[in-house]
Write an enzyme that holds these catalytic residues in place. Structure first.
Site, PDB file in Angstrom:
ATOM      1  CD  GLU A  47      -2.746   1.048   2.586  1.00 19.24           C
ATOM      2  OE1 GLU A  47      -3.806   1.842   2.600  1.00 19.24           O
ATOM      3  OE2 GLU A  47      -2.360   0.637   3.548  1.00 19.24           O
ATOM      4  CE  LYS A 120      -7.482   1.711   3.308  1.00 15.76           C
ATOM      5  NZ  LYS A 120      -6.456   1.770   3.959  1.00 15.76           N
ATOM      6  CB  CYS A 157      -4.628  -1.521   4.287  1.00 18.99           C
ATOM      7  SG  CYS A 157      -3.729  -1.542   5.677  1.00 18.99           S
TER       8      CYS A 157
END
Length: 299
Positions: A47, A120, A157
């Site tokens: 990431e 995300k 993540c």
């Protein structure tokens, strides 16, 4: 005719980053070349891999690091993808418009083109992980990205803690789940607590593999990064990048404290067989899951 690729060679790069973005990218480029030379067809990066994990503080000047997509990074990694004939999963700080920024994974196809992107969806806001200050929650949904190596369920993540995200990717035909990641230890926690957190992180992703009958690839950064404000002792990223099979079995697990360039072979046929043994999708009670759309079910 429907055909599943029998085996896929996946390359992962677990890297310690510094404040020198050009050096980070150069080392990533070298790692990508090495993995391609070893036969990798798909390469996954961690990431926000171009620089330091900047979310330890809230600083408006950091927005200067964001870039458009397409932009300089997609040009850099796209050129490598085309030269080497590999698919690359990148993780970038996207400038969509003035005051509108995302944490965005971009998948680059073998010809260097952008196969797709994922913004995300779940954005944390914890001490040293002040991501809500920087990132607008994604608006592209949970949609696999079609590539020459398969349909990639790319998430990022904090998304990896949510079974709903993994399931929705699986329900839309993802052939594997991929998580570029930046997660580490809080220095004030005891050694036992740190290890419990790392193992919980590992366990939940293995659970996604089992529950959905899919391989999972998670790539974390490694090493310590200082807190620019000096209010904390910074973050020690715990590495431990992993590739697991559709029953949660480890195909590879990286060390906690070393950089890694590794090629791992995944059987893409195995998911089909595992889902025949454990037909979780068949037995889902979709008529009874309405409450999942509520924040909490009050008694």
């Amino acid at each position: 005719m429907f055909r599943i690729m029998k085996e896929l060679k996946v390359g992962i790069i677990q890297q310690h980053n510094t404040a020198d973005r050009s050096d980070n990218m150069q080392r990533l480029g070298e790692g990508i070349r090495r993995l391609a030379a070893e036969g990798a067809e798909l390469i996954v990066l961690q990431e926000l891999h171009n620089g330091l994990y900047f979310c330890q503080t809230e600083n408006v000047d950091v927005f200067d690091q964001a870039e458009p997509i397409p932009g300089p990074s997609t040009e850099f990694y796209g050129a490598l993808a085309k030269e080497l004939g590999v698919v690359i999963v990148t993780s970038l700080f996207e400038r969509r418009a003035a005051g509108l920024y995302h944490n965005t994974a971009v998948v680059l196809e073998r010809d260097g083109s952008i196969a797709g992107k994922y913004r995300k969806m779940h954005i944390p806001d914890d001490p040293a992980y002040y991501e809500k200050f920087y990132f607008t929650p994604g608006d592209l949904g949970f949609r696999p990205i079609k590539t020459s190596v398969g349909r990639l369920g790319v998430l990022v993540c904090w998304d990896q803690w949510y079974p709903e995200a993994a399931r929705l990717m699986a329900l839309q035909g993802a052939e594997m789940l991929i998580y570029p990641t930046a997660i580490g230890y809080e220095s004030s926690d005891t050694a036992d607590e740190q290890e419990r957190q790392r193992e919980a992180w590992t366990t939940v992703q293995r659970g996604h593999a089992v529950a959905n009958g899919l391989p999972v690839v998670s790539v974390n950064r490694v090493g310590r990064e200082s807190d620019p404000s000096q209010q904390t002792n910074g973050i020690h990223f715990w590495g431990s990048s992993m590739v697991v099979g559709p029953q949660g079995e480890f195909l590879y697990r990286a060390p906690k404290d070393e950089e890694v360039c590794q090629v791992v072979t995944i059987s893409m046929e195995r998911s089909e067989q595992v889902r025949r043994w454990w037909p979780f999708l068949r037995d889902r009670r979709i008529d009874s899951y309405g409450d999942i759309l509520k924040r909490f079910v009050d008694k």
